[in-house]
Write a protein that holds these residues in place. Structure first.
Motif, short mmCIF file in Angstrom:
data_model
loop_
_atom_site.label_atom_id
_atom_site.label_comp_id
_atom_site.label_asym_id
_atom_site.label_seq_id
_atom_site.Cartn_x
_atom_site.Cartn_y
_atom_site.Cartn_z
N GLY A 327 0.78 -1.25 0.01
CA GLY A 327 -0.03 0.12 0.07
C GLY A 327 0.98 1.35 0.22
N HIS A 328 2.04 1.47 0.83
CA HIS A 328 2.76 2.42 0.77
C HIS A 328 3.51 2.60 -0.58
CE1 HIS A 328 3.47 2.57 5.51
NE2 HIS A 328 2.46 2.37 5.32
N ALA A 329 3.80 1.70 -1.28
CA ALA A 329 4.42 1.72 -2.43
C ALA A 329 3.47 2.42 -3.49
CB ALA A 329 4.92 0.36 -2.94
N GLU A 330 2.33 2.02 -3.62
CA GLU A 330 1.21 2.74 -4.45
C GLU A 330 1.17 4.05 -4.09
OE1 GLU A 330 1.42 0.97 -7.03
OE2 GLU A 330 1.70 -1.10 -6.18
N MET A 331 0.97 4.32 -2.86
CA MET A 331 0.75 5.75 -2.48
C MET A 331 1.83 6.69 -2.92
SD MET A 331 -1.49 5.14 1.37
CE MET A 331 -1.88 6.94 1.44
N PHE A 332 3.06 6.13 -2.67
CA PHE A 332 4.14 6.94 -2.86
C PHE A 332 4.43 7.13 -4.33
CE2 PHE A 332 6.84 4.83 0.69
CZ PHE A 332 6.46 5.78 1.61
N LEU A 333 3.90 6.27 -5.15
CA LEU A 333 4.01 6.30 -6.61
C LEU A 333 2.97 7.59 -7.14
CD1 LEU A 333 5.42 5.19 -9.01
CD2 LEU A 333 3.63 3.61 -9.25
N LYS A 334 1.67 7.51 -6.40
CA LYS A 334 0.50 8.42 -6.87
C LYS A 334 0.90 9.58 -6.27
CE LYS A 334 -3.80 6.21 -7.13
NZ LYS A 334 -5.24 5.96 -7.28
N HIS A 335 1.67 9.75 -5.07
CA HIS A 335 2.23 11.08 -4.63
C HIS A 335 3.10 11.73 -5.43
CE1 HIS A 335 2.06 13.62 -0.84
NE2 HIS A 335 3.39 13.98 -1.21
N ILE A 336 4.14 11.02 -6.15
CA ILE A 336 5.10 11.63 -6.81
C ILE A 336 4.45 12.10 -8.20
CG2 ILE A 336 7.03 10.64 -5.83
CD1 ILE A 336 7.24 8.70 -8.12
N GLY A 337 3.39 11.19 -8.53
CA GLY A 337 2.30 11.71 -9.75
C GLY A 337 1.46 12.71 -9.47
N SER A 338 1.61 13.67 -8.52
CA SER A 338 0.46 14.52 -8.32
C SER A 338 0.63 16.19 -8.31
CB SER A 338 -0.01 14.46 -6.76
OG SER A 338 1.38 14.82 -5.95
N LYS A 339 1.60 16.15 -9.34
CA LYS A 339 2.31 17.64 -9.49
C LYS A 339 1.18 18.71 -10.23
CE LYS A 339 6.42 16.95 -8.44
NZ LYS A 339 6.85 17.63 -7.42
N GLU A 340 0.53 18.11 -11.34
CA GLU A 340 -0.40 18.94 -12.17
C GLU A 340 -1.77 18.56 -11.72
OE1 GLU A 340 0.81 21.37 -13.69
OE2 GLU A 340 2.98 20.95 -13.51
N LYS A 341 -1.99 17.35 -11.33
CA LYS A 341 -3.42 17.23 -11.15
C LYS A 341 -3.31 15.99 -9.99
CE LYS A 341 -2.96 13.70 -14.87
NZ LYS A 341 -3.56 13.61 -16.27
N ALA A 342 -4.63 15.40 -9.75
CA ALA A 342 -4.85 14.55 -8.61
C ALA A 342 -3.79 13.15 -8.96
CB ALA A 342 -6.07 13.92 -8.75
N GLY A 343 -2.86 12.75 -7.85
CA GLY A 343 -2.05 11.76 -7.95
C GLY A 343 -2.77 10.51 -8.63
N ASN A 344 -1.85 9.97 -9.67
CA ASN A 344 -2.37 8.75 -10.24
C ASN A 344 -1.24 8.02 -10.70
OD1 ASN A 344 -1.62 9.66 -13.52
ND2 ASN A 344 -2.32 11.53 -12.15
N TRP A 345 -1.54 6.66 -11.03
CA TRP A 345 -0.64 5.78 -11.46
C TRP A 345 0.30 6.18 -12.72
CZ3 TRP A 345 -4.29 3.00 -8.80
CH2 TRP A 345 -3.92 2.19 -7.45
N GLU A 346 -0.42 6.63 -13.80
CA GLU A 346 0.26 6.81 -14.89
C GLU A 346 1.32 7.89 -14.52
OE1 GLU A 346 -0.64 8.28 -19.55
OE2 GLU A 346 -2.44 8.19 -17.90
N ASP A 347 0.96 9.11 -13.98
CA ASP A 347 1.77 10.28 -13.85
C ASP A 347 2.89 9.67 -12.97
OD1 ASP A 347 0.65 11.65 -15.70
OD2 ASP A 347 -0.34 12.88 -14.05
#
Length: 493
Positions: A327-347
């Motif tokens: 769970g932490h891994a996916e949250m970290f990934l979404k967090h770093i993908g939250s620059k321009e919009k809601a954190g997501n896996w793709e970004d």
């Protein structure tokens, strides 16, 4: 740009170093003996027959290859994927980064009454526990608020609404390692298995039904206890499952008299779970609420009442890496993908791939589908993993990264982690810092090993297609024992 240039220069120096002969480990003829021993073992190991395996072992300081076997073959890394996620998170966020949870309002407090809504705003804290949520409710009461003339609203819009990474199967949904991802979620204890409840089953009586308790105590989940107690000399098997799409947990099977078992069960809709807890705790603290509980985005024009900050990232890496927290891994990934919009896996994946490209790991040669390694579609090579392990030694945050890795043979959970029961009472105890990985048919181990002379090697062992993945750790351990013994021999003869 400067950081990227420095990484390229560092990579060039490492490449040059690889071309210069080193005498730290290499002894003519004896390194060939190590390769022969490893090749003989790999060919004779029955549990590798029909399986695929990739191995790369290098001198840590120079990157010079000591041994390789199918090192450029893409393999399923399982939780060795977390090595990439940890590095990308540290690089993007910094080791001192803290995650936040905020309580705010769109109203005003007057004479002990808050006229407006209360918003519980999640910012992707993977370490938030139900006790933290309870404390926020108590602190709200300590502000002098005795009545809320409005709603209690949970805001999880810091991340998108995708709860599961692309390849998560429905069978994993109720398991703690497959928990749904939200920017507002909570764990039942300090292991920080976020988005779960801890179900405890105890067979204190000699017969009948076992006692069942849940942490936290909440009616957000319902528990149906169909389990029975059997005598201690009978075979017992207990199953704790949540029914798909619901929060109905069913306990079935049997448990032996005198035994107790614990199971962390992922909830359906973690944001609603935290909202439910917060509403209950607010009321339990003595605050009257006239409105309802719901989820929505908090307005931009709001007043902050409370703020809960997590420990710094370098400390959160310990439960993440030591206990291999998906769970932490996916949250970290979404967090770093939250620059321009809601954190997501793709970004998040795109940003991770850009970081890896900066340290000479071309994204075109990898398949990355998540941050935890749960996906069977992920594809990473052993050489790519050892390249990562050697390249990041130049980073300022490297000590935090290495400290987060499980240490072989160290019994304390937040030290030895998933390696605490391996290499116990051997020369290698305390000399291996590495990340484990396990999936159906997959076992992996990548990290650092200190040799007898104090030199270090970086290694990656990826085993795929095993009929019994539980044999994987034994095979990995034997490979490293051979390497250690032969490197030791090179220095002593």
């Amino acid at each position: 740009m400067f950081r990227k240039v420095m990484r390229i220069l560092t990579a060039g120096l490492l490449l040059f170093a690889c071309m210069v002969p080193h005498t730290h480990v290499h002894v003519a003829g004896k390194e060939d003996r190590m390769k022969d021993r490893l090749s003989e073992y790999l060919a004779s190991e029955e549990h590798l027959q029909g399986a695929a395996f990739a191995i790369h072992i290098t001198e840590e300081h120079s990157g010079r290859t000591i041994f390789e076997k199918s090192a450029d073959q893409r393999m399923r890394p399982a939780s060795n994927m977390k090595l990439l996620t940890a590095a990308a998170a540290l690089d993007e966020l910094g080791e001192e980064h803290r995650f936040e949870t905020i309580v705010a309002t769109d109203g005003q407090v007057k004479n002990g009454q808050l006229n407006g809504n209360v918003y519980l705003i999640g910012k992707g804290d993977p370490s938030l526990t139900y006790e933290d949520v309870q404390q926020l409710a108590s602190q709200l009461h300590e502000l002098g608020i005795k009545k809320i003339n409005g709603d209690i609203v949970a805001d999880d819009t810091y991340f998108d609404r995708e709860r599961y990474s692309e390849d998560t199967t429905w069978k994993d949904e109720s398991a703690y390692y497959g928990a749904a991802i939200s920017a507002l979620t909570a764990a039942p204890d300090s292991d920080h298995d976020t988005g779960t409840v801890k179900v405890m089953v105890e067979a204190s009586s000699p017969s009948g039904k076992p006692t069942v308790n849940a942490v936290p105590e909440t009616d957000y989940v319902s528990i149906q206890n169909d389990a029975v107690i059997v005598s201690s000399n009978e075979e017992a098997e207990l199953e704790v499952k949540r029914i798909h799409g619901t929060n109905d947990i069913v306990i079935s099977g049997s448990i032996a008299a005198g035994d107790s078992e614990r199971e962390w069960v992922a909830v359906w809709e973690p944001t609603e779970y935290v909202l439910h807890l917060f509403q209950d705790y607010v009321k339990a603290s003595g605050i009257q609420v006239t409105g309802t509980a719901k989820t929505a985005k908090a307005p931009a024009n709001r007043t902050e009442l409370l703020r809960k900050q997590s420990a710094p990232l370098k400390e959160l890496l310990l439960p993440f890496m030591k206990l291999s927290n998906n769970g932490h891994a996916e949250m970290f990934l979404k967090h770093i993908g939250s620059k321009e919009k809601a954190g997501n896996w793709e970004d998040g994946i795109n940003l991770m791939e850009n970081y890896l490209s900066d340290i000479q790991l071309p994204k075109e040669q990898m398949v990355i589908r998540d941050g935890s390694g749960l996906s069977h579609v992920n594809g990473i090579t052993a050489r790519q993993l050892t390249t990562l392990l050697t390249q990041i030694k130049q980073e300022s945050w490297f000590p935090a990264f290495k400290t987060s890795l499980p240490i072989a043979g160290k019994a304390e959970r937040m030290v030895g982690g998933t390696l605490r029961n391996r290499f116990v009472d051997t020369e290698l105890a305390g000399k291996i810092n590495a990340k484990t990985g396990t999936l159906t048919g997959v076992s992996s181990l990548s990290g650092y090993m200190e040799t007898k002379s104090g030199e270090h090697v970086a290694f990656s062992i990826l085993l795929n297609g095993l009929l019994d993945e539980e044999e994987g750790p034994r095979i990995e351990d034997q490979i490293l024992k051979i390497v250690y013994e032969e490197l030791k021999s090179m220095h002593t003869n």
